[in-house]
Motif scaffolding. Structure first.
Motif, mmCIF file in Angstrom:
data_model
loop_
_atom_site.group_PDB
_atom_site.id
_atom_site.type_symbol
_atom_site.label_atom_id
_atom_site.label_comp_id
_atom_site.label_asym_id
_atom_site.label_seq_id
_atom_site.Cartn_x
_atom_site.Cartn_y
_atom_site.Cartn_z
ATOM 1 N N GLU A 53 0.828 -1.198 0.000
ATOM 2 C CA GLU A 53 0.000 0.000 0.000
ATOM 3 C C GLU A 53 0.862 1.247 0.000
ATOM 4 N N PRO A 54 0.333 2.337 -0.587
ATOM 5 C CA PRO A 54 1.060 3.600 -0.562
ATOM 6 C C PRO A 54 1.014 4.223 0.820
ATOM 7 N N THR A 55 1.894 5.139 1.064
ATOM 8 C CA THR A 55 1.901 5.909 2.302
ATOM 9 C C THR A 55 1.363 7.303 1.995
ATOM 10 N N SER A 56 0.286 7.682 2.633
ATOM 11 C CA SER A 56 -0.379 8.926 2.275
ATOM 12 C C SER A 56 0.277 10.136 2.922
ATOM 13 N N THR A 57 0.008 11.289 2.329
ATOM 14 C CA THR A 57 0.395 12.579 2.892
ATOM 15 C C THR A 57 -0.865 13.411 3.042
ATOM 16 N N PRO A 58 -0.826 14.506 3.798
ATOM 17 C CA PRO A 58 -2.041 15.297 3.997
ATOM 18 C C PRO A 58 -2.572 15.890 2.694
ATOM 19 N N GLY B 188 -5.137 0.934 -5.599
ATOM 20 C CA GLY B 188 -5.989 -0.149 -6.066
ATOM 21 C C GLY B 188 -7.011 -0.529 -5.015
ATOM 22 N N LEU B 189 -7.879 -1.450 -5.353
ATOM 23 C CA LEU B 189 -8.939 -1.871 -4.445
ATOM 24 C C LEU B 189 -8.364 -2.369 -3.117
ATOM 25 N N GLY B 190 -8.977 -1.924 -2.037
ATOM 26 C CA GLY B 190 -8.556 -2.328 -0.704
ATOM 27 C C GLY B 190 -7.467 -1.478 -0.106
ATOM 28 N N HIS B 191 -6.873 -0.584 -0.887
ATOM 29 C CA HIS B 191 -5.850 0.299 -0.338
ATOM 30 C C HIS B 191 -6.483 1.304 0.628
ATOM 31 N N THR B 192 -5.823 1.513 1.748
ATOM 32 C CA THR B 192 -6.225 2.560 2.682
ATOM 33 C C THR B 192 -5.179 3.660 2.673
ATOM 34 N N LEU B 193 -5.645 4.901 2.840
ATOM 35 C CA LEU B 193 -4.736 6.043 2.859
ATOM 36 C C LEU B 193 -5.103 6.954 4.012
ATOM 37 N N PRO B 194 -4.286 6.982 5.070
ATOM 38 C CA PRO B 194 -4.534 7.926 6.163
ATOM 39 C C PRO B 194 -4.230 9.344 5.709
ATOM 40 N N PRO C 21 0.779 11.597 12.164
ATOM 41 C CA PRO C 21 -0.428 10.804 12.410
ATOM 42 C C PRO C 21 -1.618 11.324 11.610
ATOM 43 N N ALA C 22 -2.566 10.451 11.347
ATOM 44 C CA ALA C 22 -3.735 10.825 10.559
ATOM 45 C C ALA C 22 -4.562 11.863 11.302
ATOM 46 N N VAL D 115 -15.132 17.142 11.023
ATOM 47 C CA VAL D 115 -15.240 15.892 10.261
ATOM 48 C C VAL D 115 -14.430 14.819 10.984
ATOM 49 N N GLY D 116 -15.057 13.700 11.320
ATOM 50 C CA GLY D 116 -14.374 12.668 12.089
ATOM 51 C C GLY D 116 -13.495 11.746 11.270
ATOM 52 N N PHE D 117 -13.654 11.742 9.970
ATOM 53 C CA PHE D 117 -12.897 10.822 9.123
ATOM 54 C C PHE D 117 -11.431 11.258 9.010
ATOM 55 N N THR D 118 -10.531 10.289 9.152
ATOM 56 C CA THR D 118 -9.097 10.593 9.110
ATOM 57 C C THR D 118 -8.367 9.831 8.008
ATOM 58 N N GLY D 119 -9.093 9.143 7.173
ATOM 59 C CA GLY D 119 -8.480 8.406 6.076
ATOM 60 C C GLY D 119 -9.558 7.853 5.179
ATOM 61 N N ALA D 120 -9.156 7.041 4.207
ATOM 62 C CA ALA D 120 -10.120 6.508 3.252
ATOM 63 C C ALA D 120 -9.648 5.162 2.735
#
Length: 232
Positions: A3-8, A135-141, A145-146, A153-158
């Motif tokens: 999985e990729p590592t997300s940035t803000p 791709g499918l199933g990847h999560t990105l914070p 920290p996220a 908005v309570g969501f911190t990733g997708a």
């Protein structure tokens, strides 16, 4: 799965993006596919600079067949992602929002309304800027920290899931010899991100099914894994 590592997210005030009518943009087979399967495109958030791809975010308002608004990208698939062997290199992204979500020119100056547009733009550019893939199933914070996408908005990733609320024919497009797949971006709480990391996204889907959570963004929805992880 790697999985990729997300940035803000990009800053809210994006000087290289403007809201335009779809008629002012050049011919776009991806936009035609979107309109054919989801409905009339009302407006477009248009990148004025390619960085390195030029991404348009098409707004399809609620209609007689679909009681919610959709945002769909085009341009992410103009270049292949750097994928492992066997993974599809071309993708576009979608989000489903409540029908009354405000996306007029005045409202999108407020991050409480604009964050889904910013998120899609960020994710569409991300694999090309960082030589990775989505791709499918990847999560990105949202950062490390996220942190929440916007105040209140309570969501911190997708997570990227199949576009279950769209017609089956919408999910893929063959264009100029390449197969383009459309993924749905579903925002998650911190505990849900942690669950996917520990047990994989099928465990998250079990919680979604149990709580009736779909790919529609519902601000303030229940956290599906609170008691599962014992974090709250």
């Amino acid at each position: 799965m790697t999985e990729p590592t997300s940035t803000p997210l990009y800053p809210l005030a994006a000087p290289t993006q403007q809201q335009v009518a779809p008629t002012v943009l050049p011919h776009d087979p991806v936009a035609e596919h979107i309109a054919a399967h989801l409905g009339r495109i009302d407006t477009v958030f248009h990148d004025t600079v390619a960085d390195p791809v030029q991404v348009d975010i098409h707004v399809i308002p609620a209609n007689a067949h679909t009681p919610f608004t959709r945002l769909v990208t085009s341009g992410m698939s103009s270049r292949p992602m750097r994928v492992p062997e066997g993974a599809p290199p071309f993708a576009e992204l979608m989000m489903a929002l409540p029908a009354d979500w405000k996306l007029d020119e005045a409202s999108v100056r407020d991050e409480r309304w604009f964050w889904p547009v910013a998120l899609l733009r960020h994710l569409a550019h991300y694999p090309h800027q960082h030589a990775t893939w989505l791709g499918l199933g990847h999560t990105l914070p949202n950062g490390h920290p996220a942190k929440p996408y916007a105040q209140g908005v309570g969501f911190t990733g997708a997570i990227l899931l199949p576009p279950a609320s769209a017609p089956e024919a919408f999910a893929a497009l063959e264009q100029e010899g390449k197969d383009i797949y459309f993924h749905c971006v579903v925002p998650l709480y911190e505990a849900e991100l942690a669950l996917v990391k520990r047990k994989g996204f099928p465990a998250l889907l079990d919680g979604f099914n149990a709580k009736g959570v779909t790919d529609l963004v519902v601000p303030g929805r229940k956290n599906t894994v609170k008691k599962f992880l014992g974090l709250f």
